[in-house]
Design an enzyme around this catalytic site. Structure first.
Site, short mmCIF file in Angstrom:
data_model
loop_
_atom_site.label_atom_id
_atom_site.label_comp_id
_atom_site.label_asym_id
_atom_site.label_seq_id
_atom_site.Cartn_x
_atom_site.Cartn_y
_atom_site.Cartn_z
N SER A 86 0.79 -1.24 0.02
CA SER A 86 0.03 0.07 -0.06
C SER A 86 0.83 1.17 0.13
O SER A 86 0.40 2.18 -0.82
CB SER A 86 -1.11 -0.01 1.07
OG SER A 86 -1.92 -1.11 0.99
N LYS A 118 -9.99 -5.22 10.11
CA LYS A 118 -11.52 -4.83 9.14
C LYS A 118 -12.58 -4.62 9.74
O LYS A 118 -13.53 -3.75 9.58
CB LYS A 118 -11.21 -5.50 8.02
CG LYS A 118 -10.29 -5.50 6.89
CD LYS A 118 -10.39 -6.20 5.81
CE LYS A 118 -9.20 -5.95 4.72
NZ LYS A 118 -9.38 -6.71 3.37
N ASP A 160 -12.70 -2.71 -1.26
CA ASP A 160 -12.27 -4.13 -2.02
C ASP A 160 -13.50 -4.51 -2.80
O ASP A 160 -13.15 -5.09 -3.62
CB ASP A 160 -12.08 -5.11 -0.71
CG ASP A 160 -10.70 -5.27 -0.04
OD1 ASP A 160 -9.81 -4.54 -0.63
OD2 ASP A 160 -10.78 -5.40 1.08
N GLY A 181 -12.65 -21.22 -1.04
CA GLY A 181 -12.45 -20.57 0.23
C GLY A 181 -13.54 -19.86 0.96
O GLY A 181 -14.55 -19.90 0.38
N GLY A 195 -13.00 -17.37 3.79
CA GLY A 195 -12.76 -16.45 4.75
C GLY A 195 -13.35 -15.14 4.36
O GLY A 195 -14.24 -14.91 3.84
N TYR A 245 -0.98 -11.88 -4.58
CA TYR A 245 -0.29 -11.01 -5.58
C TYR A 245 1.29 -11.68 -4.89
O TYR A 245 2.18 -10.87 -5.92
CB TYR A 245 -0.41 -9.61 -5.40
CG TYR A 245 -0.09 -9.06 -4.05
CD1 TYR A 245 1.00 -8.52 -3.84
CD2 TYR A 245 -1.24 -8.86 -3.13
CE1 TYR A 245 1.32 -7.87 -2.54
CE2 TYR A 245 -0.99 -8.19 -1.92
CZ TYR A 245 0.48 -7.61 -1.53
OH TYR A 245 0.42 -7.12 -0.35
N GLY A 256 -4.07 -10.56 -7.71
CA GLY A 256 -4.15 -9.87 -6.53
C GLY A 256 -3.62 -8.73 -6.85
O GLY A 256 -4.31 -7.50 -6.12
#
Length: 275
Positions: free
Chosen positions: A19, A68, A105, A128, A130, A217, A238
């Protein structure tokens, strides 16, 4: 001289975060010479004190795991997008001192897929269950007209994904992870699992697959992404997601639009190549 403004990404662990590279590239391109963007190792226990200690020079925060959800009680307002998945990855400090939480996101996923020509699909699969999987379901609620099959490892995870589906208005069906190769028949497959989890599935990629959105990524490309591309399928990575969600963060924090997507992506690619 222009007023100095600050922003940062918080999380734990945080040393790997790209970031700062992306946001600083945006500031350079936008001529925001008095803006800075840093990273701080902050866990859930330390988050309240960190946020309370910020002064008026702060424009915003980016949040990664495990913050988050933990940040939500500290905010004055949460957007409908963030509330839909109970996850905030962006906090903007308004001129009157309010803390507004958003989730970039979800629109970032949609923008990344649109860039690769994915506008609408009749069905999809998610690997997945999550936090990223719930954001994927929120994005799919806007582009998928039919069922989404989630491939998971436990009955509890299956129930959780069906619950998110009900909440988001998505027809979620679940299947055991042992059958995950069946996901590849879908026109869009979103892989949301940690590094290494899908490696064994690379050999099962069929000829002429649809689109793979692999949210990793680093390391990149994953074995699954490599096999997918080798069979002629489109691949969204990613870094695509990271850049698109960061573009939206920069726009919200600085008030400048459009954020420089190309410069941010180039900076991210350079940083990954040097690791």
């Amino acid at each position: 001289m222009a007023e100095a403004r600050r922003a940062a990404v918080l999380g734990s662990p945080i040393a790997h975060s790209l970031s700062p590279v992306l946001h600083r590239a945006a500031y350079r391109e936008l001529g925001l010479g008095t803006w800075s963007y840093d990273r701080f190792e902050v866990d859930e226990a330390a988050l309240p004190a960190f946020v309370e200690g910020l002064d008026a020079s702060w424009a915003g925060l980016s949040l990664t795991m495990p913050l988050k959800r933990a940040v939500i009680p500290l905010l004055d307002e949460v957007t409908a997008t963030a509330a839909s998945v109970e996850a905030v990855n962006t906090v903007v400090f308004t001129a009157d001192g309010r803390r507004v939480g958003d989730n970039t996101d979800i629109p970032g996923m949609i923008a990344a897929m649109r860039e690769r020509g994915v506008e609408k699909v009749e069905s999809a699969a998610v690997l997945g269950a999550g936090a990223t999987a719930s954001s994927a379901l929120a994005a799919l609620s806007l582009i998928c007209t039919g069922p989404v099959t989630a491939y998971v490892r436990s009955a509890a995870r299956a129930q959780e994904m069906r619950g998110w589906g009900e909440r988001l208005g998505v027809d979620v069906r679940t299947a055991d992870w042992a059958e995950a190769a069946g996901a590849f028949e879908a026109p869009l497959v979103v892989a949301t699992t940690p590094a290494g989890t899908t490696d064994a599935l690379a050999a099962a990629v069929p000829g002429a697959p649809g689109t793979l959105f692999d949210v990793l990524y680093e390391p990149w490309p994953t074995p699954l992404a490599t096999a997918w591309g080798a069979h002629g399928g489109a691949v969204v990575g990613g870094l695509d997601l990271l850049v698109h969600q960061a573009v939206l963060q920069v726009e919200q924090m600085t008030g400048r639009t459009p954020a420089p997507l190309a410069a941010m992506r180039e900076a991210g690619e350079r940083a990954l190549a040097s690791r």
